[in-house]
Structure formats: structure tokens, C-alpha cells
Design an enzyme around this catalytic site. Structure first.
Site, PDB file in Angstrom:
ATOM      1  N   SER A  24      44.287 -43.298  -7.430  1.00 60.22           N
ATOM      2  CA  SER A  24      44.429 -42.260  -8.448  1.00 60.22           C
ATOM      3  C   SER A  24      45.785 -41.572  -8.321  1.00 60.22           C
ATOM      4  CB  SER A  24      43.290 -41.251  -8.260  1.00 60.22           C
ATOM      5  OG  SER A  24      43.489 -40.123  -9.060  1.00 60.22           O
ATOM      6  N   SER A  25      46.613 -41.701  -9.348  1.00 57.25           N
ATOM      7  CA  SER A  25      47.983 -41.191  -9.301  1.00 57.25           C
ATOM      8  C   SER A  25      48.162 -39.998 -10.235  1.00 57.25           C
ATOM      9  CB  SER A  25      48.942 -42.313  -9.716  1.00 57.25           C
ATOM     10  OG  SER A  25      50.229 -41.792  -9.950  1.00 57.25           O
ATOM     11  N   PRO A  26      49.047 -39.046  -9.847  1.00 54.73           N
ATOM     12  CA  PRO A  26      49.360 -37.927 -10.737  1.00 54.73           C
ATOM     13  C   PRO A  26      50.451 -38.301 -11.747  1.00 54.73           C
ATOM     14  CG  PRO A  26      50.582 -37.681  -8.706  1.00 54.73           C
ATOM     15  CD  PRO A  26      49.745 -38.945  -8.553  1.00 54.73           C
TER      16      PRO A  26
END
Ligand SMILES: *[C@@H]1O[C@H](CO)[C@@H](O)[C@H](O)[C@H]1NC(C)=O
Ligand SMILES: *[C@@H]1O[C@H](CO)[C@@H](O)[C@H](O)[C@H]1NC(C)=O
Ligand SMILES: *[C@@H]1O[C@H](CO)[C@@H](O)[C@H](O)[C@H]1NC(C)=O
Ligand SMILES: *[C@@H]1O[C@H](CO)[C@@H](O)[C@H](O)[C@H]1NC(C)=O
Ligand SMILES: *[C@@H]1O[C@H](CO)[C@@H](O)[C@H](O)[C@H]1NC(C)=O
Ligand SMILES: *[C@@H]1O[C@H](CO)[C@@H](O)[C@H](O)[C@H]1NC(C)=O
Ligand SMILES: *[C@@H]1O[C@H](CO)[C@@H](O)[C@H](O)[C@H]1NC(C)=O
Ligand SMILES: *[C@@H]1O[C@H](CO)[C@@H](O)[C@H](O)[C@H]1NC(C)=O
Ligand SMILES: CC(=O)N[C@H]1CO[C@H](CO)[C@@H](O)[C@@H]1O
Length: 720
Positions: free
Chosen positions: A288-290
């Protein structure tokens, strides 16, 4: 209908009153009473001259501070049995860690019998997974390579602050209630390994609307004495990689921003007690990346879908945050992703009672044991026997991710630049060639670093992991030592939910609420599903113990979930992992001495601010400085903005504030001279008269450290 006599009416009203009371009692009775306590303390280690933990990028060495780091502690206990309790410590650090956890437990043990209820079994140490704090505090050798070893000051700042937060939580223990509410956050994370995620079965993927976990879960702590809220603990999955690997100012990344905004908002809220603590904690973070605008090559073309490369090279494929055009090392995006967690959390908090589920069962339970992953044989649910292996990292590990170069990407130091890294020069000859059995066990992972078999001069990576579950009422917290990918988290939570019902952990009439916290207690890299593992992108390559790691974690937690039943005993503690705190290498030079340039004194202002600024401008002041490693000023500040309010200087910003930045630079190595720039990126401050305040500490040749402080000239800010 006959009319009622006065006495009839009286009887009726008494009956109505009693019925009302019963209904009310039923409602109150739904919400159980617990012992609750919260605490918060500064853990900001050396902000300069130490490599940052997370990206393991050799040149990412601290040059200052944007936002202080904190430990936030929550204690939950059974009102009838003080032994049934747990401590949840949320650290603004890259991860939980074995050295830090040993340190916290040692310090708690030294506090005497009152603290004897807190130990291995019930203390969870969770990192927010930020990537811009000082490193050099970890137990195993691999993450120490880029940080040039283990730094006592860096380690102690975290341990001391964590223990201070736990003590505050303990001292504030009082009766109260707990409730949980969830909301969906759709604009704050993106899947950075979709190619691997898509290898999970189509039928399984079809159950979900997103390839990331968009659930935000809030646990609210409300004390009984005055009905005020003392804190919230908020789970949401997104990497703390908004600030890029070229940022060298300490921050707690996007979760630090969310915590800051929430606590500031609560300072004025009628519902919140003084000292309200808001912790944003990490969840199924693995993929999960910002960087929600996706990953792009530097020339603007999309990166390859399968392996995130540009013309076959990984280095030029970068994830873009919501404000990537700001070209500010990811800082604006970082604030925005923090705000995108804060805003829905605040909205959830404000509408909480209409959507929340009260925790209704008064029992509080926790268990923890250590488990050897090297050669653990167990049966999958279909009966097939499989095994996990000693830790190993695959080739894709070196390539890193679209959020930044590979953590511990010391292959950059492999040839030619070995001299630049004295620690690598010592250990590089100790690399092991994996055995045939290890290659088979880890297949299809091509092994780059056989870290689990490397124990010289001390262990490089954990083979022993922490297995831990916490429970309060119907809420169960999975505490994972590895970064859990989205689908891994979903499978694990489903398995725990099912087992909790089947094994009577929660009452038959309530649904268990299950959350994942990761990475916690130690740093065992990643856990991907076997299908994602088969793809061997970064997360699969970093799944240390082979293809069956996730089923093993599920087996270990499900098999032991009975310990969460009220009155159950505790599992055997297992073999303790190695404690490398006293044996770790350290190539980080200390501060020798400070001295001002000829003709100057510490604190002299080299560049004064201008006399006036418009709101929105940057105000800078440059001081003759000293090395901030001389005194970390924990719980204090290096820099402040003060406003003249009725001729009294009042602090309006300090080291906690995002828009006040402290930068230190050595200007003469031989002389030990340095300068400090205090920089205020004004947003929309109240018009008025202000000044900058700098606090420093200098060290003489004999090692004596002396404090000093200094203020700039006045400047005015006019309205916009
Ligand atoms: C969140 O999204 C899921 C999947 O779309 C949906 O089932 C659930 O009702 C949503 N939850 C809330 C609180 O809106
Ligand atoms: C990455 O994937 C592309 C196909 O998209 C392929 O041509 C290339 O060889 C792969 N590179 C590596 C290093 O595996
Ligand atoms: C910092 O890194 C980001 C991401 O790699 C890059 O886009 C940006 O240009 C870099 N900034 C500087 C000043 O090097
Ligand atoms: C875990 O593995 C053990 C050993 O093979 C097996 O006996 C047990 O049934 C498994 N437990 C679960 C919950 O799958
Ligand atoms: C059991 O499940 C595993 C993993 O899905 C699979 O590899 C194996 O073939 C299955 N065994 C049987 C007997 O179906
Ligand atoms: C580490 O060193 C400290 C101080 O010398 C000592 O008290 C402690 O027992 C040592 N710990 C281990 C695990 O050797
Ligand atoms: C203020 O100081 C910072 C930090 O040294 C620097 O990056 C920035 O360019 C300076 N800004 C101005 C307007 O001088
Ligand atoms: C700076 O502001 C303070 C507070 O208003 C005031 O007392 C002082 O005289 C000012 N100094 C100068 C040099 O203007
Ligand atoms: C459903 C979803 O979230 N899809 C996104 C996953 O991430 C890729 C980029 O890695 C996006 O293109 C998808 O929209």
C-alpha cells in the site's frame, strides 16, 4: 376505556419509569467498563549525522528536523483482574524491533512490582513505518549496514520515550468505555504491486472493491469520571514513504501529520480531555503506497507493469504523491496524505456514536510467544504438510520499490565504494552461499541474501519471530512482525474472525472485529500470499521465510487463539531471539567538540530575518550553531516562533509544527563550527510582530556540554 384514578396513574408512571430505567441499564450494560490509560512522549533521536531508517539509502543522512517523533501508549485492562491487560505502544518509527522491545521490557521490569503486570505476553511495540527518522537502533545486522551500526543515543531516545509514554498511561489508568467505528478512505493509498496482487484467485479478488485495504478503524477511549475522551487509536494501511529518500529532515511522515492535526483539533474540542492522545497506527501496509498518482518513469511514460522498470532499469521509476509537482522531496504530498487520514478520522470521531459498536465483553486478554521459523513444519487447512525456511531475501529486494530504492540497498556499496561504508567492509566477506535445501525451501525465490543463515559476527535477520494477539471485548488485534500485504491481511483477519467465533473467544451474539498491526515487535520484512510470492516482486522477494509464511502465521495465531478466552492460561514463551544490543558494531563517530567561527559566539545571528513579510512567505534566520546531538532536547524544542502578544513573547510554533524547519550544517570540520537555519514556511498566521528563537548546546574539548539560546530581531507579518 375507563379513566384512571390518581393512584393508577402513579402506579403506571412508576412502572414506565422502571421500564425506562431497565432500557437505559440495558444500553449502559452493553458497553463494558475497562481500565484505560493513555500517554505520549518524545522519541526524537539524533536529527543530524545519522542515516535514516527505512529506505536504507546510504546518502540519506539527517540534516535537521521538520517534526518531532513520539511514542503514544495505550493501556487497556480488566477492571476485575489487574493481570489481564495489554500495552499498545505506537512508535513514530519505521517498525517495531527486538532491541527496542528488549529495552522497553527491561526498563518496565526495573520499575518494580507495580509494573510487573506488563511483560513479554502483553506489550505490543508497533512502528508507524515512517521512513524519515534516525536509524541505527535495530537488533539485527542487515538494517545496521546502511546506518553504519548501532547508535546508543538513537536507541535510548526511543526506549526512554516509549517507557515514559507507558508510565503516563499507567499513571492515568481510570475506568472507562471503549467503542470501535470504521469508515472507508478511498484517496489515501494505492496498490504498488498490482501485478502480484492480480495473481491472487479471481474469485477472492472479486470479494473486494479495491486492491488496497481502504478500511479505517477507530478505537475510542472514553473515561467514566467525566465522560471525556482521552484518546483514539486509528488503524489505516499506507506506507510512510510520502517523504522521499532524498529528504533529510526528520519527520514522522504522513501518520505523524495525521496525529498532529488530530491532537491539535482535540485541544479545542469540548469532548476531549486535556492530554488527548491520537495515534495513527499501521495496518496491512505491505503493498500500500501513499504515491496515489501511480508510478511513472522520469520521462513521464508509465513504468512497466510487471516489474516497475523503465527501459529495464528500476531506478528511474518513481511513485508520485498527490503533490509531486511541488518538487519538495515529497513534503507537500506528505502533508496531504496525512490530511487525507486526519479528515475522515475527524469526521468519524464527530459522528462516532451514530456508527460505533461498543465493546461489550469486559474481558481483556493477550498472548505472545517466540517462534522459530527455520524448519517449521505444519499442515495447511487441506492437510498438505509444508514448511517455512530460514530467512532469505530474493533478487527483487535489491531493486526496491516505486516508493524508493530497496531498503538496506547496500548492494550500491558492494564494489568500488566499500571504503565509504566501514561496516560493509567488515561484513561483506561473510555472505553465505545458500544450501541446496534452502534454495528448494525458498523456491521460486532466487536467493540474493541468505540472511537467516548468516550469524557472523551476529545474526543478520530474525529467524525467530514474535507471535502475538491482543483482545479487548470483541476486538482482536493481530500484531504482525512482518509488513502484511493487502490480501495477506484479508486472509489473516478472516481466519481469526472465523476461529474466534468457532472457538468461543467472543460471545455468540457479537461479531468479532479484527484488525492487523504491522510491522511490530521485530522487523521480519514482509509477508505476501503464496500467489504473490510466486510473482517475486519486492514484497514477495522480502517474504523472508518462503512461500508458506502467511499460512504459517495464520496457523500459529489460529492454533493459539484459545488463549484469548477469558480464564485461559498462557502459551510457553518459546526460545528468545538473540539480543545484539551489546555486541553490535558501531561506526558512527560521536561529536568531537563545537566552536564558533573566529570573532563570533554561539547563537550569534548570521542572517537576520527581513523586517516584514507577507503571509505565505518563508522567514529564515541563520544562527551560529552547535551540534544537536549534544542534547536531543527531548520534550523540548530546538526552534520556536514567538509572537508578541500584548508585549509578551508567546510561543506559537515549535519543533512539533510541520511548517517550522530546523537545519544544521557543519561549516568547518576542524574548528567544529556549524550553523543553524530556522525556517518558517508561513501559511496564514495572525498578522503581528514575531521573532525566531533558537536553543542549542555546545560541547567543549573536555566533553562538557553547555546550553545557550538566542533570538532573532523582530519581524512583522501582514495579512494576506
Ligand atoms: C466500506 O466499503 C465496503 C466495500 O465497498 C462496504 O461494504 C462497506 O459498507 C463500507 N463501509 C462504510 C462504513 O462505508
Ligand atoms: C521487466 O519486465 C519487462 C516486460 O514488461 C521485461 O521486458 C524485462 O525483461 C523485465 N526486466 C527484468 C529485470 O526482469
Ligand atoms: C527527490 O526524489 C524524488 C523522487 O525520486 C525526485 O522526483 C526529485 O526530483 C528529487 N529531488 C531532488 C531535489 O533531488
Ligand atoms: C497448524 O499446524 C499443526 C501442525 O501441522 C496442525 O496440527 C494444526 O491443525 C494446524 N492448525 C491450524 C489452525 O491449521
Ligand atoms: C493444498 O493446498 C495447497 C496450497 O493451495 C496446494 O499447493 C496443495 O496442492 C493442496 N493439497 C491438496 C492435497 O489438495
Ligand atoms: C549489556 O551491557 C549492560 C551494561 O554493561 C549489562 O548490564 C547487560 O547485562 C548486558 N546485556 C547483555 C544481554 O549482555
Ligand atoms: C531558508 O532556509 C532553508 C533551509 O536552509 C533553505 O532551503 C531555503 O532556501 C531558505 N529560504 C529563503 C527564502 O532564504
Ligand atoms: C520587538 O518586539 C517587542 C515586543 O513587542 C518589543 O518590546 C521590542 O521593543 C521590539 N524590539 C524592537 C527592536 O523593535
Ligand atoms: C483498484 C485499485 O486500487 N487499482 C489501482 C492499483 O494500483 C494501480 C497502480 O499501481 C492503479 O493503476 C490502479 O488504479
Amino acid at each position: 376505556m375507563a379513566s384512571l384514578t390518581k393512584s393508577d396513574r402513579h402506579i403506571l408512571s412508576v412502572t414506565t419509569y422502571n421500564m425506562l430505567l431497565l432500557v437505559l441499564l440495558f444500553v449502559w450494560g452493553c458497553s463494558a467498563t475497562y481500565k484505560i490509560g493513555v500517554g505520549k512522549s518524545d522519541i526524537t533521536g539524533p536529527v543530524v549525522e545519522v542515516n535514516f531508517m527505512g529506505y536504507a539509502y546510504l546518502s540519506q543522512v539527517g540534516t535537521g528536523l521538520r517534526q518531532r517523533l513520539f511514542a503514544r501508549a495505550f493501556i487497556v485492562g480488566d477492571v476485575d483482574d489487574a493481570n489481564n491487560c495489554f500495552v499498545y505502544v505506537n512508535l513514530d518509527t519505521a517498525c517495531g524491533d527486538t532491541a527496542v522491545r528488549y529495552g522497553i521490557l527491561d526498563a518496565l521490569a526495573a520499575l518494580g512490582s507495580e509494573y510487573a503486570v506488563y511483560g513479554q505476553q502483553n506489550v505490543a511495540v508497533v512502528g508507524t513505518h515512517q521512513h524519515s527518522g534516525p536509524g541505527a537502533w535495530m537488533n539485527y545486522l542487515l538494517p545496521q549496514v546502511t546506518s553504519l551500526g548501532f547508535d546508543q543515543q538513537s536507541y535510548e531516545a526511543i526506549v526512554t520515550g516509549a517507557v515514559a509514554a507507558i508510565r503516563q498511561a499507567h499513571e492515568s489508568l481510570t475506568e472507562g468505555s471503549l467503542a470501535v467505528a470504521t469508515t472507508n478512505v478511498t484517496d489515501a493509498n494505492i496498490n504498488r504491486s498490482l501485478y502480484a496482487y492480480l495473481n491472487n484467485p479471481a474469485a477472492e479478488r472479486a470479494r473486494y472493491t479495491s486492491s488496497t485495504d481502504e478500511t479505517m478503524t477507530m478505537l475510542r477511549f472514553r473515561r467514566a469520571s467525566d465522560g471525556l475522551d482521552v484518546g483514539v487509536l486509528v488503524w489505516f494501511a499506507v506506507h510512510g514513504t510520502s517523504a522521499y529518500e532524498n529528504n533529510t529532515h526528520v519527520t514522522a511522515d504522513n501518520k505523524g501529520v495525521a496525529e498532529y492535526l488530530f491532537e491539535k483539533a482535540m485541544a479545542d474540542a469540548a469532548s476531549a480531555a486535556d492530554g488527548f492522545v491520537a495515534a495513527f497506527t499501521q495496518s496491512s501496509v505491505g503493498d500500500s503506497s501513499p504515491n496515489v498518482l501511480g508510478a511513472w518513469c522520469d520521462d513521464g511514460s508509465p513504468c512497466s507493469f510487471e516489474n516497475s522498470t523503465c527501459d529495464g532499469v528500476a531506478g528511474s521509476c518513481h511513485g508520485r504523491g498527490p503533490a509531486f509537482r511541488a518538487l519538495d522531496l515529497g513534503i507537500t504530498s506528505c502533508y496531504e496524505i496525512g490530511r487525507r487520514q486526519f479528515a475522515p478520522a475527524l469526521q468519524l470521531y464527530e459522528t462516532f456514536d451514530s456508527v460505533a459498536t461498543a465493546l461489550t465483553d469486559p474481558s481483556v486478554r493477550a498472548f505472545h510467544f517466540f517462534h522459530q521459523m527455520d524448519g517449521f513444519t505444519f499442515a495447511l487447512p487441506n492437510g498438505t504438510e509444508v514448511a517455512t525456511c530460514a530467512a532469505a531475501l530474493g533478487y527483487s529486494f535489491a531493486a526496491g520499490t516505486t516508493d524508493g530504492p530497496g531498503p538496506f540497498d547496500f548492494t550500491q556499496a558492494d564494489s568500488g565504494v566499500a571504503d565509504a561504508n566501514p561496516l560493509w567492509a567488515v561484513v561483506s566477506d561473510l555472505l553465505e552461499t545458500p544450501t541446496a535445501a534452502q534454495v528448494a525451501c525458498q523456491a521460486p525465490k532466487p536467493i540474493l541474501l541468505d540472511v537467516g543463515q548468516m550469524t557472523e559476527p551476529y545474526a543478520w535477520a530474525p529467524n525467530i519471530v514474535d507471535v502475538q494477539l491482543l483482545r479487548v471485548g470483541q476486538l482482536i488485534v493481530i500484531v504482525s512482525p512482518s509488513e502484511v500485504t493487502t490480501m495477506s491481511g484479508r486472509r489473516w483477519k478472516d481466519a481469526i474472525r472465523t476461529a474466534a467465533v468457532e472457538q468461543g473467544v467472543v460471545a455468540a451474539d457479537v461479531d468479532p472485529i479484527v484488525v492487523v498491526s504491522s510491522p511490530a515487535n521485530t522487523y521480519a520484512h514482509y509477508v505476501a500470499t503464496p500467489e504473490e510470492y510466486a510473482i517475486q516482486r519486492y514484497e514477495g522477494a522480502s517474504t523472508l521465510y518462503g512461500p508458506w509464511q502467511l499460512p504459517a502465521y495464520i496457523n500459529l495465531t489460529v492454533s493459539n487463539i484459545g488463549y484469548l478466552v477469558a480464564g485461559a492460561g498462557s502459551p510457553a514463551e518459546g526460545t528468545y531471539p538473540p539480543d545484539n544490543r551489546n555486541v553490535s558494531l558501531d561506526f558512527i563517530a560521536g561529536v568531537v567538540y563545537d566552536s564558533p567561527p573566529l570573532g563570533y559566539a554561539f547563537g550569534d545571528v548570521l542572517v537576520q530575518p527581513a523586517s516584514s513579510y507577507a503571509a505565505g512567505e518563508v522567514v529564515n534566520a541563520t544562527f551560529v550553531g552547535a551540534n544537536p546531538r549534544n542534547n536531543l532536547r527531548l520534550g523540548e524544542t530546538f526552534a520556536a516562533v514567538e509572537q508578541a502578544v500584548a508585549d509578551v513573547w508567546t510561543v506559537v510554533m515549535d519543533d512539533w509544527d510541520w511548517y517550522l524547519e530546523y537545519t544544521w550544517a557543519q561549516t568547518d570540520v576542524l574548528l567544529g563550527s556549524s550553523q543553524v537555519v530556522v525556517s518558517w514556511e508561513t501559511q496564514d498566521p495572525a498578522p503581528g510582530v514575531y521573532r525566531m528563537h533558537y536553543y542549542g548546546d555546545w560541547k567543549d574539548v573536555l566533553g562538557t556540554v553547555t546550553s545557550f539560546e538566542s533570538v532573532s530581531t523582530n519581524f512583522t507579518i501582514s495579512g494576506t
